[in-house]
Design a protein around this motif. Structure first.
Motif, PDB file in Angstrom:
ATOM      1  N   UNK A 124      29.692  15.159  17.442  1.00  0.00           N
ATOM      2  CA  UNK A 124      30.350  14.488  18.564  1.00  0.00           C
ATOM      3  C   UNK A 124      29.505  13.328  19.092  1.00  0.00           C
ATOM      4  N   UNK A 125      28.192  13.516  19.160  1.00  0.00           N
ATOM      5  CA  UNK A 125      27.310  12.450  19.638  1.00  0.00           C
ATOM      6  C   UNK A 125      26.937  11.460  18.539  1.00  0.00           C
ATOM      7  N   UNK A 126      27.206  11.811  17.297  1.00  0.00           N
ATOM      8  CA  UNK A 126      26.868  10.929  16.192  1.00  0.00           C
ATOM      9  C   UNK A 126      25.384  10.963  15.874  1.00  0.00           C
ATOM     10  N   UNK A 131      31.110  12.475   5.801  1.00  0.00           N
ATOM     11  CA  UNK A 131      29.912  12.635   4.987  1.00  0.00           C
ATOM     12  C   UNK A 131      29.595  11.320   4.277  1.00  0.00           C
ATOM     13  N   UNK A 132      30.622  10.618   3.813  1.00  0.00           N
ATOM     14  CA  UNK A 132      30.420   9.334   3.157  1.00  0.00           C
ATOM     15  C   UNK A 132      30.376   8.185   4.155  1.00  0.00           C
ATOM     16  N   UNK A 133      31.222   8.222   5.174  1.00  0.00           N
ATOM     17  CA  UNK A 133      31.320   7.125   6.142  1.00  0.00           C
ATOM     18  C   UNK A 133      30.109   7.080   7.059  1.00  0.00           C
ATOM     19  N   UNK A 134      29.597   8.233   7.456  1.00  0.00           N
ATOM     20  CA  UNK A 134      28.474   8.275   8.380  1.00  0.00           C
ATOM     21  C   UNK A 134      28.962   8.361   9.816  1.00  0.00           C
ATOM     22  N   UNK A 135      28.066   8.097  10.741  1.00  0.00           N
ATOM     23  CA  UNK A 135      28.408   8.263  12.146  1.00  0.00           C
ATOM     24  C   UNK A 135      29.028   7.015  12.756  1.00  0.00           C
ATOM     25  N   UNK A 182      22.929   7.762  16.394  1.00  0.00           N
ATOM     26  CA  UNK A 182      22.139   7.304  15.239  1.00  0.00           C
ATOM     27  C   UNK A 182      21.981   5.788  15.258  1.00  0.00           C
ATOM     28  N   UNK A 183      23.083   5.082  15.472  1.00  0.00           N
ATOM     29  CA  UNK A 183      23.041   3.611  15.497  1.00  0.00           C
ATOM     30  C   UNK A 183      22.210   3.123  16.673  1.00  0.00           C
TER      31      UNK A 183
END
Length: 140
Positions: A76-78, A123-127, A133-134
């Motif tokens: 949820x928070x990435x 899983x492939x796209x990411x957060x 994370x960003x």
């Protein structure tokens, strides 16, 4: 490691608010499932009844609720999204298989299948760009 950087660059260039909202909804759904399993562990035990004689059954029961609880919050928070989703994959695959081993419940099968597909996508796209994370990556 280069593949992950390439995927992150692509995801950040093609990020959209609906995808971030979908990631947050997925995380909240998994978080609430984790709370539900912790609050009423008998539901979880009933779900595992078809495979209760398999070795490691009790370990599995004690893995599912915390993995959903912690993984849902992280998704949820990435934060560490891919790692949290990797922890969810065996649970979701098991949720789909339990429907074929035990009593077929189409609602649970559909929910588990959709959740698995969305997890594989992230899983492939990411957060994405609107995630912890960003944010932490940009603070470096």
């Amino acid at each position: 490691m280069g593949t992950i950087k390439t995927l992150n660059k692509w995801a950040n260039a093609h990020t959209y608010y609906p995808l971030d909202l979908l990631r947050i909804v997925l995380g909240v759904f998994l978080f609430t499932k984790g709370i539900s399993f912790m609050a009423n562990s008998q539901i979880l035990m009933d779900l595992f009844s078809p495979i209760q004689n398999i070795a490691g059954g009790m370990i599995t029961v004690h893995y599912v609720a915390p993995a959903h609880f912690i993984g849902g919050a992280l998704i949820a928070f990435g934060l560490l999204t891919r790692w949290a989703i990797i922890a969810q994959l065996p649970i979701l695959i098991g949720a789909i298989l339990i429907n074929f081993v035990g009593e077929m419940n189409t609602t649970n099968l559909v929910v588990a299948t959709i959740t698995l597909l969305v997890c594989i996508f992230f899983l492939f796209y990411g957060s994405g760009k609107h995630s912890a994370d960003y944010y932490f990556k940009m603070q470096q």
